[in-house]
Design a protein around this motif. Structure first.
Motif, PDB file in Angstrom:
ATOM      1  N   LYS A  71       4.506  -6.631 -14.666  1.00 55.74           N
ATOM      2  CA  LYS A  71       5.522  -7.413 -15.363  1.00 55.74           C
ATOM      3  C   LYS A  71       6.094  -6.643 -16.547  1.00 55.74           C
ATOM      4  CE  LYS A  71       4.057 -12.023 -13.954  1.00 55.74           C
ATOM      5  NZ  LYS A  71       3.622 -13.363 -14.390  1.00 55.74           N
ATOM      6  N   GLN A  72       5.266  -5.884 -17.239  1.00 56.26           N
ATOM      7  CA  GLN A  72       5.786  -5.064 -18.333  1.00 56.26           C
ATOM      8  C   GLN A  72       6.750  -4.002 -17.796  1.00 56.26           C
ATOM      9  OE1 GLN A  72       2.339  -3.565 -20.311  1.00 56.26           O
ATOM     10  NE2 GLN A  72       1.972  -5.456 -21.482  1.00 56.26           N
ATOM     11  N   TYR A  73       6.417  -3.428 -16.660  1.00 61.13           N
ATOM     12  CA  TYR A  73       7.282  -2.414 -16.060  1.00 61.13           C
ATOM     13  C   TYR A  73       8.619  -3.030 -15.659  1.00 61.13           C
ATOM     14  CZ  TYR A  73       9.330   0.265 -12.241  1.00 61.13           C
ATOM     15  OH  TYR A  73      10.228   0.908 -11.401  1.00 61.13           O
ATOM     16  N   LEU A  74       8.559  -4.240 -15.069  1.00 65.76           N
ATOM     17  CA  LEU A  74       9.803  -4.875 -14.640  1.00 65.76           C
ATOM     18  C   LEU A  74      10.685  -5.242 -15.827  1.00 65.76           C
ATOM     19  CD1 LEU A  74       8.433  -7.198 -11.814  1.00 65.76           C
ATOM     20  CD2 LEU A  74       9.730  -5.068 -11.547  1.00 65.76           C
ATOM     21  N   VAL A  75      10.083  -5.503 -16.965  1.00 66.24           N
ATOM     22  CA  VAL A  75      10.873  -5.865 -18.143  1.00 66.24           C
ATOM     23  C   VAL A  75      11.393  -4.623 -18.862  1.00 66.24           C
ATOM     24  CG1 VAL A  75      10.804  -6.990 -20.425  1.00 66.24           C
ATOM     25  CG2 VAL A  75       9.720  -8.077 -18.433  1.00 66.24           C
ATOM     26  N   LEU A 122       3.227  -7.666  -1.766  1.00 62.08           N
ATOM     27  CA  LEU A 122       3.749  -7.631  -3.133  1.00 62.08           C
ATOM     28  C   LEU A 122       3.959  -6.195  -3.587  1.00 62.08           C
ATOM     29  CD1 LEU A 122       4.514  -8.987  -5.824  1.00 62.08           C
ATOM     30  CD2 LEU A 122       2.062  -9.024  -6.389  1.00 62.08           C
ATOM     31  N   TYR A 123       3.025  -5.333  -3.247  1.00 58.36           N
ATOM     32  CA  TYR A 123       3.130  -3.929  -3.663  1.00 58.36           C
ATOM     33  C   TYR A 123       4.342  -3.254  -3.022  1.00 58.36           C
ATOM     34  CZ  TYR A 123       2.048   1.026  -3.937  1.00 58.36           C
ATOM     35  OH  TYR A 123       2.132   2.388  -4.140  1.00 58.36           O
ATOM     36  N   THR A 124       4.560  -3.504  -1.719  1.00 57.60           N
ATOM     37  CA  THR A 124       5.714  -2.881  -1.056  1.00 57.60           C
ATOM     38  C   THR A 124       7.035  -3.419  -1.610  1.00 57.60           C
ATOM     39  OG1 THR A 124       5.537  -4.564   0.707  1.00 57.60           O
ATOM     40  CG2 THR A 124       4.452  -2.446   1.081  1.00 57.60           C
ATOM     41  N   THR A 125       7.008  -4.669  -2.029  1.00 61.99           N
ATOM     42  CA  THR A 125       8.226  -5.235  -2.622  1.00 61.99           C
ATOM     43  C   THR A 125       8.533  -4.567  -3.957  1.00 61.99           C
ATOM     44  OG1 THR A 125       7.843  -7.348  -1.546  1.00 61.99           O
ATOM     45  CG2 THR A 125       9.327  -7.345  -3.447  1.00 61.99           C
ATOM     46  N   LEU A 126       7.512  -4.413  -4.806  1.00 62.66           N
ATOM     47  CA  LEU A 126       7.700  -3.779  -6.112  1.00 62.66           C
ATOM     48  C   LEU A 126       8.045  -2.304  -5.965  1.00 62.66           C
ATOM     49  CD1 LEU A 126       4.769  -5.370  -8.165  1.00 62.66           C
ATOM     50  CD2 LEU A 126       7.194  -6.010  -8.202  1.00 62.66           C
ATOM     51  N   ILE A 135      14.908  -9.743  -7.689  1.00 59.74           N
ATOM     52  CA  ILE A 135      14.052 -10.002  -6.519  1.00 59.74           C
ATOM     53  C   ILE A 135      12.619  -9.559  -6.809  1.00 59.74           C
ATOM     54  CG2 ILE A 135      13.684  -9.424  -4.090  1.00 59.74           C
ATOM     55  CD1 ILE A 135      16.706  -9.116  -3.804  1.00 59.74           C
ATOM     56  N   LYS A 136      12.498  -8.422  -7.472  1.00 59.20           N
ATOM     57  CA  LYS A 136      11.157  -7.928  -7.797  1.00 59.20           C
ATOM     58  C   LYS A 136      10.478  -8.841  -8.809  1.00 59.20           C
ATOM     59  CE  LYS A 136      12.085  -3.057  -6.794  1.00 59.20           C
ATOM     60  NZ  LYS A 136      12.058  -1.678  -7.317  1.00 59.20           N
ATOM     61  N   MET A 137      11.287  -9.378  -9.754  1.00 52.93           N
ATOM     62  CA  MET A 137      10.705 -10.299 -10.739  1.00 52.93           C
ATOM     63  C   MET A 137      10.202 -11.562 -10.038  1.00 52.93           C
ATOM     64  SD  MET A 137      10.779  -9.118 -13.857  1.00 52.93           S
ATOM     65  CE  MET A 137      10.758 -10.582 -14.865  1.00 52.93           C
ATOM     66  N   ASP A 141       5.973 -13.111  -9.409  1.00 49.42           N
ATOM     67  CA  ASP A 141       5.421 -14.454  -9.645  1.00 49.42           C
ATOM     68  C   ASP A 141       4.316 -14.814  -8.641  1.00 49.42           C
ATOM     69  OD1 ASP A 141       7.098 -14.808 -11.782  1.00 49.42           O
ATOM     70  OD2 ASP A 141       8.705 -15.755 -10.582  1.00 49.42           O
ATOM     71  N   GLN A 142       4.066 -13.921  -7.660  1.00 47.67           N
ATOM     72  CA  GLN A 142       2.988 -14.166  -6.687  1.00 47.67           C
ATOM     73  C   GLN A 142       1.607 -13.799  -7.238  1.00 47.67           C
ATOM     74  OE1 GLN A 142       3.399 -15.566  -3.620  1.00 47.67           O
ATOM     75  NE2 GLN A 142       5.551 -15.869  -4.227  1.00 47.67           N
ATOM     76  N   PHE A 143       1.591 -13.125  -8.410  1.00 52.22           N
ATOM     77  CA  PHE A 143       0.278 -12.726  -8.959  1.00 52.22           C
ATOM     78  C   PHE A 143      -0.638 -13.916  -9.245  1.00 52.22           C
ATOM     79  CE2 PHE A 143       2.175  -8.528  -9.861  1.00 52.22           C
ATOM     80  CZ  PHE A 143       1.136  -7.725  -9.438  1.00 52.22           C
ATOM     81  N   PRO A 144      -0.150 -15.048  -9.801  1.00 54.09           N
ATOM     82  CA  PRO A 144      -1.053 -16.196  -9.998  1.00 54.09           C
ATOM     83  C   PRO A 144      -1.700 -16.674  -8.693  1.00 54.09           C
ATOM     84  CG  PRO A 144       0.924 -16.476 -11.301  1.00 54.09           C
ATOM     85  CD  PRO A 144       1.179 -15.281 -10.432  1.00 54.09           C
TER      86      PRO A 144
END
Length: 481
Positions: A71-75, A122-126, A135-137, A141-144
């Motif tokens: 999430k830090q990377y995406l931000v 999730l990893y392939t999406t990121l 879309i990646k953000m 949200d699947q981490f929880p």
């Protein structure tokens, strides 16, 4: 079929030890095998439980680190943060695969596979550069949900620990029951083998013991046969040879005693008649010196006659059991009759006699028992000083008759106690005091006791002086010991 015989007692003992020990060793081996198996199972169960609980907890920690870095990377769009995410993911994947290889529970394995699949998507999406940031953000949200799956895995791991403990308890119970089953089978086998070999070992020893007892009781007619190991059978054959030799020697002794006794009685009777003729002065009047010599000859002839009578009585003791049968004897009446015969001698020597006689009925030979009592009383009177006391006791206890005669004489030295029952033996005390005797009185007492399967003992007198003889005879005629 020829019966197998062990070559020696040592071989029999060795074989019996090995065969009795073998079931016990099998039982011990079975118990050790069950214990080792249980130990291995418990170690594996404990390892899987600890590994699964720890690993599921580590997965949860890696997911938290991955979520924070992603999430830090995406931000911030900082590649260093994405590298940190990938490093955490590598640790996560390694831990996840290790758990999947180790875990055996199906439910837990399905959750691990599900977690692995969702995390890979999730990893392939990121990682896909073609996708837009929103879309990646949304994918992040699947981490929880992934943490929820990891938490379920942790909960199932804890439940698996309980299941492993229950399985361990079940395995322990099965091992215990198996050990008990083996012991129930093997221990009776060991006991039966022990009893069997004990019988094989004890039987020939008892046969040897019975043969030795028969020899001690002068039973030389019963053949000796020992069945068992060859060395004990050989020993039995040697004992049988000894029995034959003793029977021959006994017969020769009896024949010699009878012959010599009767051969001596005839010339002795002639001597005694000649002495009586001289004493009656048939050949002329005797001087005082001649009369004194005749009296000395008469006294010694009488002494020699009594010795010959004792020899004849002693030689007949061993054959008496073949002539007469044992009867029920009232020992109290018999002892009282013998005591009455000594009243005059006791009064003449100023000897007091104290008797304590109980009513005792005994299977035995009246003549032998009377001779035994007579010789013990005669011996006590001869050695009792004037004015002393003789104690006579008769009682029964635990199937035994006890007859005791004690005096206040000089006593018997300890070094002579084993020899006083030998034929023709006279102690140093009697020779020193000039007490006449044939040396057969106590021998006859001992023979009478042995013929009744009893024994004679010399006790220490309670006063410290004198002699006390005790005769112990079974009431029913059984052997002592």
């Amino acid at each position: 079929m020829k019966r197998y015989r062990f070559p020696s007692l040592f071989t029999l003992l060795l074989v019996s030890f090995v065969l009795v020990l073998l079931p016990l060793l099998l039982a011990l081996g079975s118990a050790l095998y069950s214990l080792e198996k249980l130990t291995g199972y418990s170690q594996a169960a404990v390892y899987r439980s600890v590994r699964s609980t720890h690993g599921s907890r580590v997965l949860l920690e890696h997911l938290v680190a991955m979520e924070r870095s992603a999430k830090q990377y995406l931000v911030l769009s900082d590649e260093a943060l994405f590298d940190r995410y990938r490093a955490s993911r590598e640790n996560f994947v390694a831990e996840l695969r290790g758990l999947r290889e180790m875990v055996q529970e199906n439910d837990l394995n399905r959750l691990l596979a599900k977690l692995e699949g969702y995390e890979f998507d999730l990893y392939t999406t990121l990682l896909d550069p073609r996708l837009e940031m929103p879309i990646k953000m949304a994918a992040a949200d699947q981490f929880p949900y992934l943490r929820q799956l990891a938490n379920q895995i942790w909960q199932l791991s804890i439940q698996a620990v309980g299941m492993n403990l229950e399985a361990l308890e079940k395995q322990s119970q099965q091992s215990r029951q198996q050990t008990i089953r083996h012991l129930r089978i093997l221990l009776p086998v060991a006991v039966l083998l022990l009893v069997f070999f004990s019988f094989l070992i004890i039987r020939p020893i008892r046969q040897l013991d019975g043969a030795i007892r028969n020899l001690g009781d002068r039973d030389f007619e019963q053949p000796i046969s020992v069945q068992g190991p060859r060395d004990l059978e050989a020993l039995g054959r040697r004992l049988d040879w000894l029995r034959t030799r003793l029977r021959m020697l006994e017969a020769e002794k009896q024949r010699f005693m009878r012959n010599i006794s009767h051969e001596l009685k005839t010339p002795l009777a002639n001597i005694h008649e000649g002495i009586e003729l001289l004493d009656d002065q048939v050949v002329g009047e005797l001087t005082s010196e001649q009369a004194e010599i005749v009296q000395i000859l008469s006294d010694n002839a009488g002494k020699l006659y009594r010795m010959i009578e004792d020899l004849i009585r002693y030689s007949q003791l061993q054959r008496l059991e073949e002539i007469i049968r044992p009867q029920k004897i009232d020992m109290k009446s018999l002892v009282e009759e013998v005591i009455d015969d000594y009243r005059v001698r006791l009064r003449a020597n100023e000897i007091r006699l104290e008797s304590r006689l109980a009513s005792v009925k005994l299977n035995g030979f009246a003549d032998l028992l009377r001779s035994m009592v007579d010789n013990l009383l005669s011996n006590a009177v001869k050695y009792s000083p004037r004015g002393s006391k003789i104690k006579v006791a008769l009682f029964q206890k635990e199937g035994m008759m006890y007859f005791e005669v004690g005096d206040e004489g000089p006593g018997i030295p300890s070094e002579e106690r084993k020899r006083v029952f030998d034929a023709l033996y006279q102690g140093a005390t009697g020779r020193k005091l000039g007490i006449e005797g044939t040396g057969l009185g106590l021998t006859i007492v001992n023979e009478c006791a042995v013929m009744h399967h009893g024994q004679v003992e010399i006790l220490d007198p309670p006063t410290g002086t004198g002699t006390c003889f005790r005769v112990v005879i079974p009431l029913n005629g059984d052997r002592l010991g």
